[in-house]
Enzyme design. Structure first.
Site, short mmCIF file in Angstrom:
data_model
loop_
_atom_site.label_atom_id
_atom_site.label_comp_id
_atom_site.label_asym_id
_atom_site.label_seq_id
_atom_site.Cartn_x
_atom_site.Cartn_y
_atom_site.Cartn_z
N LYS A 222 52.29 85.66 14.18
CA LYS A 222 52.75 86.77 15.03
C LYS A 222 54.01 87.39 14.43
O LYS A 222 54.62 86.80 13.52
CB LYS A 222 52.97 86.30 16.46
CG LYS A 222 53.97 85.18 16.66
CD LYS A 222 53.77 84.55 18.04
CE LYS A 222 54.56 83.31 18.23
NZ LYS A 222 55.81 83.43 18.94
N TYR B 154 84.72 99.87 10.41
CA TYR B 154 84.79 100.33 11.80
C TYR B 154 85.71 99.45 12.62
O TYR B 154 85.74 98.22 12.46
CB TYR B 154 83.39 100.30 12.44
CG TYR B 154 82.52 101.43 11.99
CD1 TYR B 154 82.90 102.76 12.19
CD2 TYR B 154 81.30 101.18 11.38
CE1 TYR B 154 82.08 103.81 11.79
CE2 TYR B 154 80.47 102.21 10.97
CZ TYR B 154 80.87 103.53 11.19
OH TYR B 154 80.06 104.55 10.79
C1 LIG Z 1 52.16 79.57 21.98
C2 LIG Z 1 52.84 79.33 20.66
N1 LIG Z 1 52.33 78.42 19.83
C3 LIG Z 1 52.92 78.16 18.64
C4 LIG Z 1 54.07 78.82 18.24
C5 LIG Z 1 54.72 78.48 16.94
O1 LIG Z 1 55.95 77.88 17.19
P1 LIG Z 1 56.92 77.45 15.98
O2 LIG Z 1 57.29 78.71 15.29
O3 LIG Z 1 58.07 76.81 16.68
O4 LIG Z 1 56.15 76.54 15.12
C6 LIG Z 1 54.62 79.79 19.10
C7 LIG Z 1 55.85 80.49 18.70
O5 LIG Z 1 56.67 80.89 19.43
C8 LIG Z 1 53.98 80.04 20.35
O6 LIG Z 1 54.49 80.96 21.18
#
Ligand SMILES: Cc1ncc(COP(=O)(O)O)c(C=O)c1O
Length: 371
Positions: free
Chosen positions: A41, A265
């Site tokens: 993602k 700044y």
């Molecule tokens: C539902 C779910 N599974 C797995 C993961 C992967 O987690 P990580 O990046 O801590 O391995 C995430 C990440 O936020 C998640 O939201």
């Protein structure tokens, strides 16, 4: 060697796909015989889905996890030439009216509440088909997934799953990176209890850190994200993962300050004595977090140069007084993220986590992918 394009960019982001693949392979071996997916993602945590997904698919990864339908479509497209049979899950549920898109593009929706289960069942009935899905059980996050009451209702009404092929029951851990926190074990027991009350299907439990809690946390499918990209999943121990990104930028200008003066700044940094201040063409618009103002460090030839003054949209100023002019000069490349400054270190200095540093990586960098 630098090409014209790398000269034009304010900075060069080098993504080591070989390291991403090596990290996935390490986790795959650790969870075997369970399956190891890849959470990709947020554009593969900022590294780029179009490059990361084909590399992982070529290494044998067959399940990819994203948060949103739009991301799932991009993953499907990246998979097409390499592994069109791979599964793609979208964690964020079913946006109403888009059910057909999940089917057309073979995306598995993660159904997070009874309303989504009902909508998927109705959609399946209307098509006269059995449709696949993942169902999320909340074991302690209190964000997405079936809460305890919804779980009771579903367990008492197995007919609500008619027309749904439950590929996995899943849950997500709240505190997996805190290895002495009892919550991970409690969530595992709640998940086991839920599975015992529901129709039999595969189960998915562990994120990156969860994998390092041991075999009884692996279930059928692990879902690592951050560890693939080099964030330490075991913060109490040395990082078992390989670094995957480095960020180098050019010094645009070096200023000799021979009288007391201020920098940037808000006149936030005051130079009192003779000093040399160098300016770099990277800023918060590139995801170089503003909270590093006056706190972070940039490396030149292995020597730390402190960030001074405020990080602005496009520029960072650093104090290079400790470095000879032959080293800190305009045109010189310096290390913002890399072996001297891994992602987790930058995150600590910024008061955040490696995930945020990675997912903030900017679009203006010239990107180089190595294998
Ligand atoms: C539902 C779910 N599974 C797995 C993961 C992967 O987690 P990580 O990046 O801590 O391995 C995430 C990440 O936020 C998640 O939201």
């Amino acid at each position: 060697m630098t090409s014209d394009l790398t000269l034009r960019a304010g900075a060069i982001l080098t993504v080591d796909l070989g390291a991403v693949v090596a990290n996935w392979t390490q986790l795959r071996d650790r969870v075997a015989p369970a399956e190891c997916s890849a959470v990709v993602k947020a554009d593969a945590y900022g590294l780029g889905v179009a490059r990361v997904v084909p590399a992982l698919a070529a290494a044998g990864c067959r399940t990819f996890v994203v948060a949103q339908l739009e991301e799932a479509l991009a993953v499907r497209q990246a998979l097409e030439p390499v592994a069109s049979n791979a599964q793609v899950f979208s964690l964020g549920g079913l946006p109403p009216g888009y059910e057909g898109e999940f089917i057309a593009k073979r995306i598995l929706p993660v159904l997070n509440h009874l309303g989504e289960i009902a909508a998927w069942r109705a959609f399946a009935a209307a098509r006269g088909e059995v449709l696949p899905a993942v169902i999320h059980i909340d074991t302690g996050m209190n964000r997405l997934g079936l809460g305890p009451d919804e779980l009771d209702d579903l367990a008492g009404h197995p007919e609500w799953l008619e027309g749904i092929d439950v590929r996995y029951w899943m849950t997500h851990l709240a505190c997996a990176d805190e290895f002495d926190n009892p919550m991970t074990g409690e969530q595992r027991e709640r998940f086991r209890g839920a599975l015992a009350r529901l129709p039999k299907a595969k189960a998915s439990f562990a994120n990156s850190s969860g994998i390092f809690h041991g075999k009884d946390h692996h279930f059928d499918l692990a879902r690592p994200g951050c560890a693939l990209y080099g964030v330490n999943p075991t913060p109490h121990l040395p990082n078992p993962m390989r670094d995957t990104v480095r960020l180098d930028a050019r010094l645009l200008q070096v200023r000799n300050c021979n009288a007391p003066m201020t920098v940037g700044y808000g006149a936030a940094h005051k130079v009192t004595g003779p000093a040399r201040i160098a300016t770099i063409g990277v800023g918060y618009a590139d995801g170089y977090l503003r909270s590093l103002s006056g706190k972070g460090h940039i490396f030149i030839d292995g020597v730390a140069a402190p960030i001074v003054g405020r990080i602005s949209m496009d520029l960072i100023t650093i104090d290079v007084s400790g470095l000879p002019e032959t080293v800190a000069h305009p045109g010189r490349m310096v290390e913002l993220i890399g072996p001297s400054r891994p992602v987790d270190t930058v995150a600590n200095e910024a008061g955040t986590i490696g995930y945020e540093v990675l997912t903030s990586l900017g679009r203006r960098y010239h990107r180089v992918y190595t294998s």
